[in-house]
Motif scaffolding. Structure first.
Motif, PDB file in Angstrom:
ATOM      1  N   VAL A 291     143.194  33.299 -46.553  1.00 31.71           N
ATOM      2  CA  VAL A 291     143.932  32.425 -47.460  1.00 31.71           C
ATOM      3  C   VAL A 291     143.769  32.978 -48.870  1.00 31.71           C
ATOM      4  CG1 VAL A 291     144.202  30.085 -48.347  1.00 31.71           C
ATOM      5  CG2 VAL A 291     143.475  30.440 -45.974  1.00 31.71           C
ATOM      6  N   ASN A 294     145.804  30.036 -52.584  1.00 34.94           N
ATOM      7  CA  ASN A 294     146.321  28.748 -52.116  1.00 34.94           C
ATOM      8  C   ASN A 294     147.833  28.763 -51.960  1.00 34.94           C
ATOM      9  OD1 ASN A 294     143.660  27.851 -52.436  1.00 34.94           O
ATOM     10  ND2 ASN A 294     144.379  25.785 -52.800  1.00 34.94           N
ATOM     11  N   ARG A 295     148.378  29.964 -51.760  1.00 24.70           N
ATOM     12  CA  ARG A 295     149.833  30.065 -51.631  1.00 24.70           C
ATOM     13  C   ARG A 295     150.257  30.651 -50.293  1.00 24.70           C
ATOM     14  NH1 ARG A 295     149.662  32.075 -57.046  1.00 24.70           N
ATOM     15  NH2 ARG A 295     150.079  34.182 -56.285  1.00 24.70           N
ATOM     16  N   THR A 297     148.985  32.544 -46.353  1.00 25.67           N
ATOM     17  CA  THR A 297     147.960  32.802 -45.347  1.00 25.67           C
ATOM     18  C   THR A 297     148.446  33.915 -44.435  1.00 25.67           C
ATOM     19  OG1 THR A 297     147.341  30.465 -45.363  1.00 25.67           O
ATOM     20  CG2 THR A 297     146.582  31.786 -43.504  1.00 25.67           C
ATOM     21  N   VAL A 357     143.677  24.370 -47.394  1.00 25.70           N
ATOM     22  CA  VAL A 357     144.277  24.704 -48.683  1.00 25.70           C
ATOM     23  C   VAL A 357     144.376  23.478 -49.573  1.00 25.70           C
ATOM     24  CG1 VAL A 357     146.410  25.427 -49.806  1.00 25.70           C
ATOM     25  CG2 VAL A 357     145.535  26.721 -47.853  1.00 25.70           C
ATOM     26  N   ARG A 358     144.897  22.378 -49.034  1.00 21.71           N
ATOM     27  CA  ARG A 358     145.097  21.176 -49.849  1.00 21.71           C
ATOM     28  C   ARG A 358     143.784  20.612 -50.362  1.00 21.71           C
ATOM     29  NH1 ARG A 358     146.350  17.054 -47.455  1.00 21.71           N
ATOM     30  NH2 ARG A 358     146.462  17.744 -45.283  1.00 21.71           N
ATOM     31  N   HIS A 360     140.803  22.127 -50.636  1.00 24.69           N
ATOM     32  CA  HIS A 360     140.078  23.006 -51.549  1.00 24.69           C
ATOM     33  C   HIS A 360     140.802  23.073 -52.892  1.00 24.69           C
ATOM     34  CE1 HIS A 360     136.968  25.902 -52.395  1.00 24.69           C
ATOM     35  NE2 HIS A 360     137.861  26.693 -52.953  1.00 24.69           N
ATOM     36  N   PHE A 361     142.132  23.063 -52.849  1.00 22.98           N
ATOM     37  CA  PHE A 361     142.902  23.056 -54.088  1.00 22.98           C
ATOM     38  C   PHE A 361     142.621  21.780 -54.880  1.00 22.98           C
ATOM     39  CE2 PHE A 361     146.850  22.427 -56.577  1.00 22.98           C
ATOM     40  CZ  PHE A 361     146.839  23.623 -57.271  1.00 22.98           C
ATOM     41  N   THR A 369     135.100  20.346 -47.774  1.00 21.72           N
ATOM     42  CA  THR A 369     136.384  20.567 -47.117  1.00 21.72           C
ATOM     43  C   THR A 369     136.212  20.615 -45.605  1.00 21.72           C
ATOM     44  OG1 THR A 369     137.318  21.763 -49.000  1.00 21.72           O
ATOM     45  CG2 THR A 369     138.312  22.175 -46.858  1.00 21.72           C
TER      46      THR A 369
END
Length: 406
Positions: A291, A294-295, A297, A357-358, A360-361, A369
């Motif tokens: 990853v 965060n955009r 994978t 992703v969500r 951790h972002f 997480t």
């Protein structure tokens, strides 16, 4: 808080007094020494294996928790202190003056629980720092007694544990680690009846070794198989074996003991913590996921060499990838993505990645997480998994050590 005796001296006295103390004696020792520093009603709360509840250590009863409080991790102020790894405060209970403090108890970034303390007034940064120091010492004391205390083992369980899980929890590395510009977090479910899943990691100089194993079956023999695999992996790499030779050592030992009746899939990887070069091999397992930003994978491809223990003799391919600062590597077993809801719908790889992703972002730490991820997977499967589910999350920060917050 009024000036008190030197806190450093009090902490040293506590450390000395605890050398020959049992786990059951810790609550009294900690509270007594903390009172000398002006902290009242001090109590230690330890989190359970699934990280759902915080249980007060009283030192009484089989679980050393008789007469103590139990607090939920979700929906309480102490729980928020645990999740966020932050010191939080509230007004003292009714009828008392002053302030109540909740302090996370951690070893590195491994979260063990929280510490409660009351002060006569609101306190200041010095009080906060003293409580953090006390909580750090409490963490070391808990760890020093954990391995020889059945009371501790009972305290952190909310269900009966099977023999396979008993072996696995005594085998696996801690659930979290930070250092050398990298963080690692790992979790396994079902916590009380895990069969053949295991993860492992270790730092050697400037190299992080990571591995995930999934043994055939879901019984005590599967647990034994996974234990043998992890032990053989550690033994080989500690003799400076390559990734390929390490997996061969695992296979040879499994075949020596089980023939070809038991096998283990796995990913074995090395991360150079200076350059960020990732090297890995695939022994019949789900491929790692990368990853970035965060955009996006990507699945890290590597030709499979076949599960360890099958004796297929397939060539072992070594793959390489250059990581960038902030990249996150996900290793996992099929129980995560194949968990099904009542309508037969899988949790799925896309939902798995999106969740990581969500959250951790949203500024959650890697291990928080993972805690929330596993709870989501279990909830998706109506509270009980049909297969083991394991996740190992690695984040490389490359020169941004200050961002490796617990």
């Amino acid at each position: 808080m009024e000036a008190t005796a030197d806190t450093g001296r009090i902490l040293r006295d506590l450390m000395q007094a605890a050398h020959t103390a049992t786990f059951e004696q810790l609550p009294g020792l900690i509270a007594g020494h903390a009172a000398r520093a002006g902290f009242q009603n001090v109590a230690v709360f330890v989190v359970d294996i699934r990280e759902t509840v915080l249980r007060q250590v009283t030192g009484r009863g089989l679980e050393a928790a008789e007469g103590g409080e139990q607090l939920t991790v979700d929906g309480t102020l102490p729980g928020r202190a645990f999740q966020r790894v932050d010191v939080l405060t509230e007004s003292a209970p009714a009828g008392r003056r002053g302030q109540r403090w909740w302090v996370p108890v951690t070893d590195g970034i491994v979260r063990l629980g929280v510490l409660r303390a009351d002060t006569a007034d609101a306190g200041d940064d010095t009080v906060r720092d003293d409580l953090r120091d006390l909580a750090s010492l409490v963490a070391l004391l808990l760890l020093s007694k954990r391995s020889v205390s059945d009371s501790f083992a009972r305290l952190v369980r909310t269900e009966r544990m099977n023999v396979a899980a008993e072996m696995q929890w005594n085998l696996m590395a801690p659930s979290a680690f930070a250092g050398q510009d990298v963080t690692v977090g790992g979790l396994v479910e079902p916590a009380y009846s895990v069969g053949g899943d295991a993860f492992d990691y270790a730092v050697s100089g400037t190299t992080l070794h990571v591995s995930v194993f999934d043994a055939m079956g879901h019984d005590t023999t599967a647990g034994i198989t996974a234990n043998v695999a992890v032990a053989a992996c550690r033994n080989a790499r500690r003799q400076d074996a390559s990734l390929a030779d390490t997996s061969r050592a695992v296979e040879d030992l499994l075949m020596t003991h089980f023939g070809t009746s038991r096998y283990v899939t796995g990913i074995l990887a090395d991360l150079d913590l200076v350059t960020g070069e990732l090297t890995w091999i695939n022994r019949g397992h789900h491929l790692p996921l990368l990853v970035r930003d965060n955009r996006w994978t990507v699945e890290l491809s590597c030709p499979p060499a076949g599960p360890m223990g099958t004796g297929l003799g397939l060539p072992i391919a070594v793959s390489r990838r250059q990581l960038q600062p902030g990249d996150r590597l996900l290793l996992y077993t099929d129980g995560v993505v194949e968990a099904r809801d009542a309508d037969g719908r899988e949790f799925g790889r896309d939902r798995f990645v999106d969740f990581v992703v969500r959250h951790h972002f949203g500024h959650q730490s890697p291990h928080e997480t993972l805690r929330r991820l596993m709870h989501a997977v279990i909830e998706h499967h109506a509270g009980r998994l049909a297969d083991d589910a394991t996740v190992l999350l690695v984040e490389w920060r490359a020169g941004h050590q200050d961002e490796l917050t617990p």
